[in-house]
Design an enzyme around this catalytic site. Structure first.
Site, PDB file in Angstrom:
ATOM      1  N   VAL A  29       0.842  -1.201   0.000  1.00  0.00           N
ATOM      2  CA  VAL A  29       0.000   0.000   0.000  1.00  0.00           C
ATOM      3  C   VAL A  29       0.877   1.251   0.000  1.00  0.00           C
ATOM      4  O   VAL A  29       0.663   2.188  -0.778  1.00  0.00           O
ATOM      5  CB  VAL A  29      -0.956   0.005   1.214  1.00  0.00           C
ATOM      6  CG1 VAL A  29      -1.707   1.334   1.292  1.00  0.00           C
ATOM      7  CG2 VAL A  29      -1.933  -1.158   1.128  1.00  0.00           C
ATOM      8  N   PRO A 180       4.218   7.388 -38.045  1.00  0.00           N
ATOM      9  CA  PRO A 180       4.448   6.870 -39.393  1.00  0.00           C
ATOM     10  C   PRO A 180       3.226   6.804 -40.287  1.00  0.00           C
ATOM     11  O   PRO A 180       3.353   6.521 -41.476  1.00  0.00           O
ATOM     12  CB  PRO A 180       4.975   5.454 -39.121  1.00  0.00           C
ATOM     13  CG  PRO A 180       4.340   5.065 -37.826  1.00  0.00           C
ATOM     14  CD  PRO A 180       4.300   6.325 -37.014  1.00  0.00           C
ATOM     15  N   ASP A 203       1.101  18.185 -42.950  1.00  0.00           N
ATOM     16  CA  ASP A 203       1.867  17.672 -44.075  1.00  0.00           C
ATOM     17  C   ASP A 203       1.093  16.566 -44.769  1.00  0.00           C
ATOM     18  O   ASP A 203       0.220  15.919 -44.183  1.00  0.00           O
ATOM     19  CB  ASP A 203       3.204  17.095 -43.591  1.00  0.00           C
ATOM     20  CG  ASP A 203       4.259  18.179 -43.435  1.00  0.00           C
ATOM     21  OD1 ASP A 203       4.058  19.281 -43.940  1.00  0.00           O
ATOM     22  OD2 ASP A 203       5.296  17.899 -42.793  1.00  0.00           O
ATOM     23  N   LYS A 225      -0.505  23.180 -50.019  1.00  0.00           N
ATOM     24  CA  LYS A 225      -1.333  24.080 -50.815  1.00  0.00           C
ATOM     25  C   LYS A 225      -1.289  25.523 -50.324  1.00  0.00           C
ATOM     26  O   LYS A 225      -2.089  26.349 -50.750  1.00  0.00           O
ATOM     27  CB  LYS A 225      -2.780  23.569 -50.818  1.00  0.00           C
ATOM     28  CG  LYS A 225      -2.930  22.215 -51.506  1.00  0.00           C
ATOM     29  CD  LYS A 225      -4.368  21.744 -51.527  1.00  0.00           C
ATOM     30  CE  LYS A 225      -4.493  20.395 -52.225  1.00  0.00           C
ATOM     31  NZ  LYS A 225      -5.891  19.905 -52.232  1.00  0.00           N
ATOM     32  N   GLY A 256       4.512  14.212 -40.382  1.00  0.00           N
ATOM     33  CA  GLY A 256       4.695  12.773 -40.336  1.00  0.00           C
ATOM     34  C   GLY A 256       5.965  12.434 -39.582  1.00  0.00           C
ATOM     35  O   GLY A 256       6.921  13.210 -39.570  1.00  0.00           O
ATOM     36  N   GLY A 257       5.983  11.276 -38.932  1.00  0.00           N
ATOM     37  CA  GLY A 257       7.172  10.858 -38.212  1.00  0.00           C
ATOM     38  C   GLY A 257       7.473  11.765 -37.045  1.00  0.00           C
ATOM     39  O   GLY A 257       6.605  12.087 -36.235  1.00  0.00           O
ATOM     40  N   ASP A 258       8.714  12.222 -36.963  1.00  0.00           N
ATOM     41  CA  ASP A 258       9.177  13.112 -35.897  1.00  0.00           C
ATOM     42  C   ASP A 258       9.556  14.460 -36.505  1.00  0.00           C
ATOM     43  O   ASP A 258      10.150  14.507 -37.591  1.00  0.00           O
ATOM     44  CB  ASP A 258      10.387  12.491 -35.191  1.00  0.00           C
ATOM     45  CG  ASP A 258      10.895  13.354 -34.058  1.00  0.00           C
ATOM     46  OD1 ASP A 258      10.474  13.129 -32.916  1.00  0.00           O
ATOM     47  OD2 ASP A 258      11.719  14.274 -34.317  1.00  0.00           O
ATOM     48  N   MET A 340      13.064   8.633 -47.992  1.00  0.00           N
ATOM     49  CA  MET A 340      12.907   9.509 -49.167  1.00  0.00           C
ATOM     50  C   MET A 340      13.871   9.124 -50.284  1.00  0.00           C
ATOM     51  O   MET A 340      14.416   9.987 -50.971  1.00  0.00           O
ATOM     52  CB  MET A 340      13.118  10.974 -48.772  1.00  0.00           C
ATOM     53  CG  MET A 340      12.178  11.457 -47.689  1.00  0.00           C
ATOM     54  SD  MET A 340      12.491  13.166 -47.173  1.00  0.00           S
ATOM     55  CE  MET A 340      14.062  12.991 -46.332  1.00  0.00           C
ATOM     56  N   GLY A 369       3.977   2.266 -44.902  1.00  0.00           N
ATOM     57  CA  GLY A 369       4.127   1.497 -43.668  1.00  0.00           C
ATOM     58  C   GLY A 369       3.154   1.892 -42.575  1.00  0.00           C
ATOM     59  O   GLY A 369       2.850   3.068 -42.388  1.00  0.00           O
TER      60      GLY A 369
END
Length: 421
Positions: A29, A180, A203, A225, A256-258, A340, A369
């Site tokens: 506890v 991802p 993005d 855009k 996306g990603g980091d 990429m 992915g």
């Protein structure tokens, strides 16, 4: 004496910073309750002849003071709060009586009805503490109470339970890594900030499914855009972040990603600092690790690869803009992850072979992915260029080069070979 068990408890938040709190008993506890008391800044005095290893570690590091003995009358002098959690009911009763005499709030683990205070099921999210108490004394169910707490906290964390701020807030921007692609792989904090946003600049490779969950009033801007005019693309995005923040809006830049792994997040951060706009960074799960993992490829594996290197393939090895030392990479024995690089993989493979990497080195390309459209295509350095064309591999795809490609039940097996395990 404590109020009748049928009376509801009066909820209150105790501010215990620097104040004496006595905990009797060093068992399970205490082990569960001590971290919150320590986090509250309490001066915790533990009185117990023994303790669990975790509690003993808290004493060894100086987070609590441990008196290695049993409870004695007078131990609660000058205390503001006491937790009674020994296995000796007589000691618990005596301590509870002393707490009553000294008017110290007392929690008892062995007999809630005899206590003057109850510990609620608590959770925390973004500066909010959620505390749940069961009001029906005849039907108190700790597991039900904890389940309610968990549901509320989870809702606050993932944005499904949103309470809008009604006081004006300072302009701010959050650079959020969306992971991802699978919307379930964004961080809890990232999802919560999305739910609180007024403007989201997203993005193309961000988790698009999350955008459909946003409230109708949220303005969603596709970064691809934004009208660039005389600006370069990144400059226009930077300016959009600044303009919306200066207009008093809460802005999320969803990537996306980091944000800092080939995400140009630092360029945006620098622009915000120059404009005097506060920002926060929410790291994301990088596709360089998560996408191979989702395809059954570990970027490291015992006895196979002790290191992995992540590089950008957006410019070819013979391009004067390339900052990658491809010759040094070819000499490494570990895993090479290329982001990429789909349209440049032929020249990348040729360069690696020219600098000594074996032509039969396995290669895996994982397209889309972690999403429903994910697929894996396998090749070698010698065949990857033609394989990409033949199989119609297109971005986004993560390319994994190295023996780890042959690890696992999903790995391709050449004639006469066996999977690496």
């Amino acid at each position: 004496m404590p109020s009748p068990a049928s009376d509801p408890a009066y909820p209150v938040g105790l501010r215990l910073t620097g104040r004496r709190v006595v905990v009797l008993g060093g068992g399970q506890v205490a082990q569960r309750r001590l971290p919150a008391l320590i986090a509250a800044g309490a001066d915790v005095q533990l009185i117990s002849p023994s303790a669990t290893p975790s509690v003993e570690a808290m004493a060894d590091t100086g987070e609590i003071t441990w008196h290695r003995r049993r409870y004695e009358d007078g131990d609660l002098a000058d205390a503001w709060y006491v937790l009674v959690a020994t296995q000796n009911r007589d000691a618990n009763t005596r301590a509870s009586a002393e707490a009553e005499t000294r008017r110290v709030w007392c929690v008892r683990s062995d007999d809630a009805d005899a206590a003057t205070a109850w510990t609620p099921a608590t959770g925390h999210s973004a500066g909010v503490t959620v505390a749940v108490l069961t009001t029906d004394a005849q039907g108190r169910d700790p597991r039900h109470t904890a389940a309610i707490r968990d549901a509320v906290v989870e809702g606050l964390r993932d944005g499904t339970l949103v309470a809008r701020h009604h006081r004006a807030r300072a302009a701010s921007v959050a650079l959020v890594g969306g992971g991802p692609g699978d919307p379930d792989l964004i961080t809890v904090r990232g999802r919560r900030l999305l739910a609180e946003a007024d403007v989201v600049i997203a993005d193309r490779l961000g988790p698009r499914d999350l955008l459909a969950e946003l409230p109708p009033h949220v303005e969603v801007i596709d970064a691809a855009k934004i009208p660039y005019g005389r600006f370069m693309a990144q400059e226009a995005i930077n300016q959009a972040l600044i303009d919306h923040a200066r207009a008093g809006r809460t802005v999320v830049r969803l990537k996306g990603g980091d944000p800092f792994v080939f995400g140009r997040g630092m360029e945006e951060a620098e622009a915000l600092v120059e404009a005097g706009i506060p920002y926060t960074v929410v790291p994301g799960i990088s596709s360089s690790i998560s996408v191979p993992g989702a395809a059954g490829i570990p970027v490291t594996h015992r006895g196979v690869a002790h290191e992995f290197t992540v590089v950008s393939g957006h410019v070819a090895p013979d391009d004067e803009r390339s900052l990658v030392d491809w010759a040094a990479l070819a000499a490494l024995r570990g895993t090479l992850v290329v982001l990429m690089g789909v349209d440049k993989i032929g020249r990348i493979a040729q360069t690696l072979i020219a600098h000594g990497r074996a032509a039969d080195t396995p290669v895996a390309l994982v397209q889309e992915g972690t999403t429903a459209a994910q697929r894996r295509v396998d090749a070698t350095l010698a065949t990857v260029a033609e394989t990409v064309v033949r199989e119609g591999v297109r971005p986004p795809a993560v390319i994994v080069i190295g023996e780890v490609v042959r690890v696992g039940p999903d790995a391709p097996v050449a004639p006469g070979q066996h999977p690496v395990t």
